[in-house]
Design a protein around this motif. Structure first.
Motif, PDB file in Angstrom:
ATOM      1  N   LEU A 197       0.857  -1.058  -0.281  1.00  0.00           N
ATOM      2  CA  LEU A 197      -0.215  -0.323  -0.023  1.00  0.00           C
ATOM      3  C   LEU A 197       0.834   1.275  -0.121  1.00  0.00           C
ATOM      4  O   LEU A 197       1.591   1.270   0.318  1.00  0.00           O
ATOM      5  CB  LEU A 197      -0.899   0.106   1.021  1.00  0.00           C
ATOM      6  CG  LEU A 197      -2.181   1.757   1.307  1.00  0.00           C
ATOM      7  CD1 LEU A 197      -2.875   1.388   0.901  1.00  0.00           C
ATOM      8  CD2 LEU A 197      -1.903   1.546   2.580  1.00  0.00           C
ATOM      9  N   CYS A 228      -0.167   4.576  -0.692  1.00  0.00           N
ATOM     10  CA  CYS A 228      -1.421   6.004  -1.001  1.00  0.00           C
ATOM     11  C   CYS A 228      -1.106   7.408  -1.656  1.00  0.00           C
ATOM     12  O   CYS A 228      -1.272   8.119  -1.868  1.00  0.00           O
ATOM     13  CB  CYS A 228      -2.176   5.652   0.849  1.00  0.00           C
ATOM     14  SG  CYS A 228      -3.322   5.422   0.871  1.00  0.00           S
ATOM     15  N   LEU A 268     -12.389   0.688   6.122  1.00  0.00           N
ATOM     16  CA  LEU A 268     -10.825   0.651   5.117  1.00  0.00           C
ATOM     17  C   LEU A 268     -10.746   1.399   6.417  1.00  0.00           C
ATOM     18  O   LEU A 268      -9.310   1.707   6.780  1.00  0.00           O
ATOM     19  CB  LEU A 268     -10.521   1.456   4.203  1.00  0.00           C
ATOM     20  CG  LEU A 268     -11.527   0.708   3.019  1.00  0.00           C
ATOM     21  CD1 LEU A 268     -10.760   2.003   2.081  1.00  0.00           C
ATOM     22  CD2 LEU A 268     -10.601  -0.501   2.312  1.00  0.00           C
ATOM     23  N   TRP A 322      -3.437  -7.361   7.876  1.00  0.00           N
ATOM     24  CA  TRP A 322      -2.728  -6.167   7.175  1.00  0.00           C
ATOM     25  C   TRP A 322      -2.336  -5.581   8.931  1.00  0.00           C
ATOM     26  O   TRP A 322      -3.008  -4.956   9.692  1.00  0.00           O
ATOM     27  CB  TRP A 322      -2.728  -5.310   6.249  1.00  0.00           C
ATOM     28  CG  TRP A 322      -3.004  -4.384   5.846  1.00  0.00           C
ATOM     29  CD1 TRP A 322      -1.652  -4.407   5.704  1.00  0.00           C
ATOM     30  CD2 TRP A 322      -3.439  -2.694   6.399  1.00  0.00           C
ATOM     31  NE1 TRP A 322      -1.380  -2.739   4.966  1.00  0.00           N
ATOM     32  CE2 TRP A 322      -2.070  -1.835   5.916  1.00  0.00           C
ATOM     33  CE3 TRP A 322      -3.779  -2.374   7.104  1.00  0.00           C
ATOM     34  CZ2 TRP A 322      -2.212  -0.742   5.423  1.00  0.00           C
ATOM     35  CZ3 TRP A 322      -4.232  -0.739   6.692  1.00  0.00           C
ATOM     36  CH2 TRP A 322      -3.164  -0.256   5.895  1.00  0.00           C
ATOM     37  N   VAL A 328      -6.694   2.690   6.214  1.00  0.00           N
ATOM     38  CA  VAL A 328      -5.522   2.690   5.667  1.00  0.00           C
ATOM     39  C   VAL A 328      -6.919   4.230   5.382  1.00  0.00           C
ATOM     40  O   VAL A 328      -5.901   5.092   4.452  1.00  0.00           O
ATOM     41  CB  VAL A 328      -7.354   2.614   3.556  1.00  0.00           C
ATOM     42  CG1 VAL A 328      -6.597   2.989   2.998  1.00  0.00           C
ATOM     43  CG2 VAL A 328      -6.410   0.376   3.766  1.00  0.00           C
ATOM     44  N   LYS A 341      -3.720   6.757   6.711  1.00  0.00           N
ATOM     45  CA  LYS A 341      -2.731   6.763   5.089  1.00  0.00           C
ATOM     46  C   LYS A 341      -3.479   7.674   3.972  1.00  0.00           C
ATOM     47  O   LYS A 341      -2.619   8.210   3.725  1.00  0.00           O
ATOM     48  CB  LYS A 341      -2.443   5.235   4.587  1.00  0.00           C
ATOM     49  CG  LYS A 341      -1.333   4.914   5.672  1.00  0.00           C
ATOM     50  CD  LYS A 341      -0.426   4.855   6.267  1.00  0.00           C
ATOM     51  CE  LYS A 341       0.132   3.281   6.703  1.00  0.00           C
ATOM     52  NZ  LYS A 341       1.683   4.164   7.102  1.00  0.00           N
ATOM     53  N   GLY A 351      -2.174  -3.041  -3.572  1.00  0.00           N
ATOM     54  CA  GLY A 351      -2.316  -1.511  -3.097  1.00  0.00           C
ATOM     55  C   GLY A 351      -1.625  -0.303  -3.988  1.00  0.00           C
ATOM     56  O   GLY A 351      -1.210   0.690  -3.174  1.00  0.00           O
TER      57      GLY A 351
END
Length: 456
Positions: free
Chosen positions: A62, A64, A91, A106, A113, A116, A329
């Motif tokens: 991931l 972002c 999320l 995770w 998420v 992030k 991700g």
């Protein structure tokens, strides 16, 4: 004479309808992204049913910040994240459900998420928005009435309190009635929470600030009006057509009766309340909204996306383009390359051709004439116009003329302008143009005029 006086009085009321500060700020953004990401990314579905195990959620790479940088390269000014889709999977580690990233492997259940992504947006000076589905196929209280509204309000409050400034809250109208669950959404309560916690955030689709354009294939109307009947505010609260795959048929489902929402002809026969309710055009870079490996070769070309951009951002709308990250991700390579190409096409609007603009007073009421002279003959194929919409949307007819081979000739006739109108014309060479407002609801103010040679 009576009909003329009635229309004059109606025009006086219409011209008092203007955007709020939050709507103005949103309109200026023009182009922003949608991020569909969640358990559907791992189950290869579009609408999960709420039974997929959180153990599937494992975005080991991931990034972002990379998402945001990719969208910025495309010319976007912000993005909206699907914090919870219809499957109910969150999320962020919501305190009100176990069906979230807290129950996934995770980061050993310590990941978030939403945080992030919000941090990446704020770090990159990029606007952050949220999508929160009212329909929740995993939550047991869905369909029970007030208990679910409490649940939803609590989750909405979490998202609007813990992640910084939010520019848009996107409410889908899909619901569970087809499954026998009738949940009366307490929309007014949701709106009050947003107004209290994020007063500058616009509320879109099932909300009072931003209108769904009517399809999800990126199709805008030729004339898009921001002053429309108030009934449109509730039109999508049960949106049977919402979140469809662009299969080539959905784009054609705009009824002819919906094509004209706010022209003089429509408003002359309408006797209800009118509101400022501008349109947002949304579509996905792929056929689906979530990532599917089988669609890696079906990414829309940059030229197609640029045409949608021109007709939406350049048609008094905004453009919301969905970019779905893959299971790792990350945004897929083809999507990244396409968005970079799109950004290079859009960057052409940063380089207008040299021109001097002179406004000439026209004695006829609500008419204006603008004379544009170029220091040398210029090749051009695009003309950008824009109204000062803080005074409402006023222009109803305009004409563009240009001197070609020594003759002043008409090269374009249009109706609405709004915040932006990108007029595409056949390639011409000229050193002089005129733009005349032929009809307007009140004395207009054109505050954007620019000439371009656009390469596609």
């Amino acid at each position: 004479m009576a009909l003329l006086e009635e229309w004059r009085q109606k025009m006086e009321r219409i011209t008092q309808i203007k955007p709020s500060s939050r709507q103005l700020g949103w309109q200026v953004m023009g182009f922003y992204g949608f991020i569909h990401f969640g358990l559907n990314t791992y189950t290869n579905q579009e609408w999960g049913d709420g039974t997929a195990s959180p153990s599937l959620f494992l975005p080991e790479q991931l990034d972002c910040v990379a998402w945001v940088q990719t969208m910025k390269a495309a010319g976007m000014k912000g993005a909206i994240l699907t914090c919870k889709h219809h499957d109910g999977f969150c999320l962020w580690p919501s305190k009100f459900t176990d069906y979230s990233v807290a129950s996934s492997p995770w980061k050993n259940g310590q990941g978030d998420v939403v945080r992030k992504f919000a941090e990446a947006c704020h770090q990159e000076n990029f606007k952050f928005g949220i999508y929160l589905s009212p329909w929740d196929r995993a939550e047991a209280s869905y369909g029970t009435g007030e208990a679910y509204n409490d649940y939803f309000a609590n989750q909405l409050t979490e998202l609007l309190t813990n992640y910084g400034d939010v520019f848009e809250v996107w409410f889908d109208g899909a619901n569970g009635e087809s499954e026998g669950k009738v949940q009366p959404y307490d929309w007014e309560r949701y709106y009050q929470i947003i107004r209290k916690l994020q007063p500058e955030a616009v509320i879109a689709v099932c909300g009072p600030d931003v209108r769904w354009v009517g399809n999800e294939a990126g199709t805008a109307r030729e004339n898009e009006w921001s002053v429309v009947p108030i009934e449109l505010r509730d039109a999508e609260k049960i949106a049977e057509r919402s979140q469809k795959v662009d299969d080539g048929k959905f784009a054609k489902q705009i009824a002819s009766t919906d094509e004209d929402l706010g022209s003089r002809k429509v408003l002359a026969n309408y006797h209800g309340e009118l509101i400022w309710y501008p349109a947002e055009v949304n579509t996905s870079i792929r056929p689906g909204w979530f990532y599917h490996e089988a669609e890696d070769e079906l990414v829309k070309p940059a030229t197609t996306l640029f045409e949608i951009y021109r007709k939406s951002v350049g048609g008094n709308c905004t453009f919301l383009l969905n970019i779905p990250p893959n299971p790792s991700g990350q945004i897929a390579t083809r999507d990244v390359e396409t968005l970079k190409e799109l950004g290079q096409l859009i960057e052409q609007f940063d380089k207008p051709l040299p021109a001097n603009i002179e406004k000439q007073v026209v004695s006829t009421t609500n008419h204006e004439l603008y004379k544009i002279s170029c220091p040398t003959p210029q090749r051009l194929n695009m003309i950008l116009l824009g109204e000062d919409i803080s005074r409402s949307q006023l222009v109803e007819a305009f004409e563009i003329r240009a001197t070609i081979n020594g003759q002043l000739v008409s090269i374009y006739q249009g109706e609405s302008i709004g915040y932006k109108r990108m007029v595409e014309i056949e390639l011409i060479t000229t050193d002089y143009l005129e733009i005349e407002v032929l009809a307007s609801r009140a004395q207009p103010k054109i505050d954007k005029i620019a000439l371009y040679l656009i390469e596609k």
